[in-house]
Design an enzyme around this catalytic site. Sequence first.
Site, short mmCIF file in Angstrom:
data_model
loop_
_atom_site.label_atom_id
_atom_site.label_comp_id
_atom_site.label_asym_id
_atom_site.label_seq_id
_atom_site.Cartn_x
_atom_site.Cartn_y
_atom_site.Cartn_z
N ASP A 192 26.83 16.17 21.68
CA ASP A 192 25.85 17.09 21.07
C ASP A 192 24.94 17.64 22.16
O ASP A 192 23.72 17.74 22.00
CB ASP A 192 25.04 16.37 19.99
CG ASP A 192 24.23 17.34 19.12
OD1 ASP A 192 24.54 18.55 19.12
OD2 ASP A 192 23.29 16.89 18.45
N ASP A 209 19.23 12.01 23.01
CA ASP A 209 19.96 12.09 21.72
C ASP A 209 21.46 11.88 21.88
O ASP A 209 22.27 12.75 21.56
CB ASP A 209 19.67 13.48 21.09
CG ASP A 209 19.90 13.48 19.59
OD1 ASP A 209 20.20 12.40 19.03
OD2 ASP A 209 19.77 14.55 18.98
N1 LIG Z 1 12.36 9.63 24.95
C1 LIG Z 1 11.71 10.72 24.51
N2 LIG Z 1 10.56 11.10 25.10
C2 LIG Z 1 9.89 12.20 24.67
N3 LIG Z 1 10.29 12.96 23.64
C3 LIG Z 1 11.43 12.62 23.01
C4 LIG Z 1 12.20 11.50 23.41
N4 LIG Z 1 13.27 11.39 22.61
C5 LIG Z 1 13.19 12.41 21.74
N5 LIG Z 1 12.09 13.17 21.97
C6 LIG Z 1 11.66 14.36 21.22
O1 LIG Z 1 12.07 14.23 19.88
C7 LIG Z 1 13.00 15.25 19.52
C8 LIG Z 1 14.09 14.67 18.64
O2 LIG Z 1 14.78 13.66 19.31
P1 LIG Z 1 16.35 13.53 19.22
O3 LIG Z 1 16.73 12.25 19.88
O4 LIG Z 1 16.98 14.76 19.76
O5 LIG Z 1 16.59 13.39 17.67
P2 LIG Z 1 17.28 14.31 16.58
O6 LIG Z 1 18.43 13.50 16.10
O7 LIG Z 1 16.27 14.52 15.53
O8 LIG Z 1 17.73 15.60 17.23
C9 LIG Z 1 13.49 15.80 20.83
O9 LIG Z 1 13.86 17.15 20.71
C10 LIG Z 1 12.31 15.62 21.76
O10 LIG Z 1 11.42 16.69 21.62
MG LIG Z 2 18.33 16.12 19.04
#
Ligand SMILES: Nc1ncnc2c1ncn2[C@@H]1O[C@H](COP(=O)(O)OP(=O)(O)O)[C@@H](O)[C@H]1O
Ligand SMILES: [Mg+2]
Length: 255
Positions: A192, A209
């Site tokens: 992804d 992610d």
């Molecule tokens: N380790 C991290 N540190 C800072 N921000 C994060 C981190 N992990 C995720 N985020 C923020 O949270 C959002 C969603 O996280 P993500 O893992 O992509 O989950 P989703 O499955 O909702 O897409 C990301 O787009 C980012 O902005």
């Molecule tokens: Mg994401």
Amino acid sequence: MSKITKADEDLRKMLSEKRMKSDDDRRVGSEVFDKKTLETLYKLANQGYLQILYGAISTGKEANVFKGVDDDGNFVAVKIYRVTTSDFKKMQDYIQGDPRFKVKTSNKRQVIYTWVNKEFRNLKRACEFGVRVPRPIVAKNNILVMEFIGDAEGNPAPLLKNADVHDAKKVADKLIEYVKILYNKAKLVHGDLSGFNILIKDDEPVIIDISQGVVVDHPIAEELLNRDIGNLSKDFKKLGIHISEDEIKSKIIDF
Ligand SMILES: Nc1ncnc2c1ncn2[C@@H]1O[C@H](COP(=O)(O)OP(=O)(O)O)[C@@H](O)[C@H]1O
Ligand SMILES: [Mg+2]
């Protein structure tokens, strides 16, 4: 003050009007923190992984990501999967075919817990091979605690699609190198990868992610790799870097 009391207090604090100010946050709060999730948060707090939980950085389809602080005062990112709205069927398809996991269960909660563990393991594997991802700290039930990617004040790093990238060529080269390492050394395909799942910190990409990431011999690995490469090529174009999918693929795959 005992840790339990402290955790109690903090959790109450984070659920209080102070921490959950807007109606939106309140709704998300009660939706995310079902009883079991709260219990897991308590456990993590008691073990020192979490001292404070701030509001959501992101409210996604399946998970919300919160900013937290651990017992040493470091910011952490806390990803909490919602048991109710997760695409449990998709999760099962991805978990099946991955030799690391044996889930025969059709129990939704168990599948989600395995999914979170998969994200943890994928992050760990990526880290071990030098791919820049958030360092995973702990996975428990539907909650993943990881390194917070952001600045010292606690502002989360921007997504590639929104970031001001100064050296686009460097970012593109780094990303291709990371996908190459993931594929050839960590034996993983992200699945992804796009500007939505890449953060930019200090003008360097950080891949996030990776829960749906599969091992390279998974039946859908090739298809996912091609999709990742297609997304990267489009994202690079927006940054002014023109490199075709075939070119990216030839850089990634060692023939
Ligand atoms: N380790 C991290 N540190 C800072 N921000 C994060 C981190 N992990 C995720 N985020 C923020 O949270 C959002 C969603 O996280 P993500 O893992 O992509 O989950 P989703 O499955 O909702 O897409 C990301 O787009 C980012 O902005
Ligand atoms: Mg994401």
